[in-house]
Design a protein around this motif. Structure first.
Motif, PDB file in Angstrom:
ATOM      1  N   ARG A   1       0.808  -1.221   0.000  1.00  0.00           N
ATOM      2  CA  ARG A   1       0.000   0.000   0.000  1.00  0.00           C
ATOM      3  C   ARG A   1       0.840   1.269   0.000  1.00  0.00           C
TER       4      ARG A   1
ATOM      5  N   GLN B   1       4.139   3.414  -2.490  1.00  0.00           N
ATOM      6  CA  GLN B   1       5.065   3.420  -3.610  1.00  0.00           C
ATOM      7  C   GLN B   1       6.433   2.911  -3.180  1.00  0.00           C
TER       8      GLN B   1
ATOM      9  N   ALA C   1       6.375  -0.908  -3.120  1.00  0.00           N
ATOM     10  CA  ALA C   1       6.349  -1.451  -4.484  1.00  0.00           C
ATOM     11  C   ALA C   1       7.720  -1.340  -5.144  1.00  0.00           C
TER      12      ALA C   1
ATOM     13  N   ILE D   1       3.935  -5.558  -9.908  1.00  0.00           N
ATOM     14  CA  ILE D   1       3.146  -4.942  -8.853  1.00  0.00           C
ATOM     15  C   ILE D   1       2.418  -3.758  -9.475  1.00  0.00           C
TER      16      ILE D   1
ATOM     17  N   LYS E   1      -0.109  -0.603  -9.462  1.00  0.00           N
ATOM     18  CA  LYS E   1      -0.803   0.393  -8.662  1.00  0.00           C
ATOM     19  C   LYS E   1      -2.237   0.472  -9.154  1.00  0.00           C
ATOM     20  N   THR E   2      -3.184   0.315  -8.269  1.00  0.00           N
ATOM     21  CA  THR E   2      -4.588   0.334  -8.652  1.00  0.00           C
ATOM     22  C   THR E   2      -5.129   1.762  -8.635  1.00  0.00           C
TER      23      THR E   2
ATOM     24  N   TYR F   1      -1.915  -2.022  -3.881  1.00  0.00           N
ATOM     25  CA  TYR F   1      -1.283  -2.439  -5.128  1.00  0.00           C
ATOM     26  C   TYR F   1      -1.610  -3.915  -5.324  1.00  0.00           C
TER      27      TYR F   1
END
Length: 374
Positions: free
Chosen positions: A76, A78, A81, A93, A95-96, A132
């Protein structure tokens, strides 16, 4: 004389039985979860034939998938990730665009707006940021995922650990640093212990705590554990028109915390939508009837907020975890713990990162397994 002789023979027989039922393993992984499986597979590649896994119950691929299904995303940020893709650029991975919403006064609201959310508990705040997406199979190398059951059947012990003794090795070849009693006249000993469950469990099992490494003792004693119930719902119709994380208050009158829901997007081809629901429970609610009441409350609140839930055919997987969230992790002891004969590789694993507070839940465990030279 004959009576003494019988007693002597019995004693010799018992001693022989102890020897027969005592097994030495150079590298022993303890745990009944995904982290134990991943740790074992990595170690087994490095030390083939020298690694065993011990768990209370059999744990195979279907159990690993069921656990994953009931685990909310812990990717959750950056920073997290980027840290994972730096370790393995092949990890995908994503990002949503998912929003994180809370429910208040019959409406959904974004965090940070004018509406104020209900009181969130400390272990719930982490889920306020968007998640993510990552594929479970991405953490496995080569054909490990497909061949997992064959490997585990060969190297897995299913035993209950009664107690653990810290020992002083007397053999220069088989360095026995820990002895684990697993039954009457039955034990396993090892040189290196990889503990993939709560460090508190290890501390409670060790009989001679004064022989334990000071850093290990301090680290384990500082860990706090929260229990939770997680449910994976498979629904044969659309329940919510978004793929997002939603926090629902468990009660409008009591500060009981939240039901944390993580919705996948509705699939029009299969006419199905899956989502996960999580709630933390106190130690006062650990009786079976209390947990059942909590699950009923969860479903009742979900039905009230999402009316289509009551109209759907549902396939559900329920998982109770007595260590869903571990806090009080002292990452400052990382380098001292690397020198110890026991290594913590679960959600409480210490890590070396400037952004270590961003690594929580499964993300912390996975990062430690991937980065550490086990």
């Amino acid at each position: 004389m004959s009576g003494f002789g019988i007693r002597a023979l019995r004693k010799v027989s018992e001693e022989n039985k102890k020897i027969e039922n005592s097994i030495f393993v150079k590298h022993l992984v303890v745990g009944e979860n995904n982290y134990a499986i991943l740790s074992f597979l990595k170690l087994n590649k490095k030390y083939p034939g020298q690694v065993k896994l011990i768990s209370k119950n059999p744990f195979f691929k279907e159990d690993l998938i069921a656990e994953w299904d009931c685990t909310l995303s812990s990717f959750r940020s950056q920073e997290v990730a980027e840290a994972f893709t730096a370790l393995n650029p092949r990890l995908e991975i994503f990002k949503t665009t998912n929003e994180v919403l809370f429910y208040k006064d019959t409406k959904f609201h974004k965090f940070g707006g004018r509406a104020k959310p209900h009181q969130l508990k400390e272990n719930e705040i982490f889920f306020k940021t968007p998640n993510y997406n990552i594929n479970l199979e991405a953490f496995f190398e080569g054909e490990d995922f497909d061949n997992m059951d064959e490997i585990l059947k060969e190297h897995q012990f299913n035993k209950i650990i009664a107690n653990i003794e810290v020992t002083d090795p007397s053999d220069l070849v088989d360095q026995q640093n820990f002895k684990l009693e697993t039954g009457k006249s039955e034990s396993l000993s090892c040189e290196k212990l990889y503990w993939c469950e709560s460090p508190k469990k290890l501390l409670n099992l060790i009989q001679n705590k004064t022989h334990l490494n000071d850093s290990v003792y301090a680290f384990a004693a500082g860990i706090n554990v929260d229990q939770a119930i997680a449910v994976h719902f498979k629904c044969n119709k659309q329940i919510f028109d978004k793929s997002s994380t939603v926090l629902l208050p468990q009660s409008m009158t009591h500060e009981w915390g939240s039901f944390i829901l993580e919705f996948e997007a509705y699939n029009p081809e299969t006419e199905a939508q899956n989502f996960k629901a999580l709630m933390f429970v106190s130690e006062d609610d650990l009786q079976e009837e209390d947990l059942a009441k909590k699950i009923k409350l969860m479903k009742r609140v979900i039905e009230r907020v999402f009316p289509d839930f009551s109209k759907a055919e549902i396939d559900q997987t329920i998982r109770f975890s007595d260590e869903y969230y571990l806090s009080g992790i002292n990452d400052g002891l990382y380098y001292e713990l690397k020198k110890a004969n026991v290594q913590f590789l679960g959600q409480s694993s210490p890590i070396d990162s400037e952004k270590s507070e961003s690594f929580q839940y499964m993300a912390r465990a996975m990062y430690a397994i991937m980065k550490n030279d086990l």
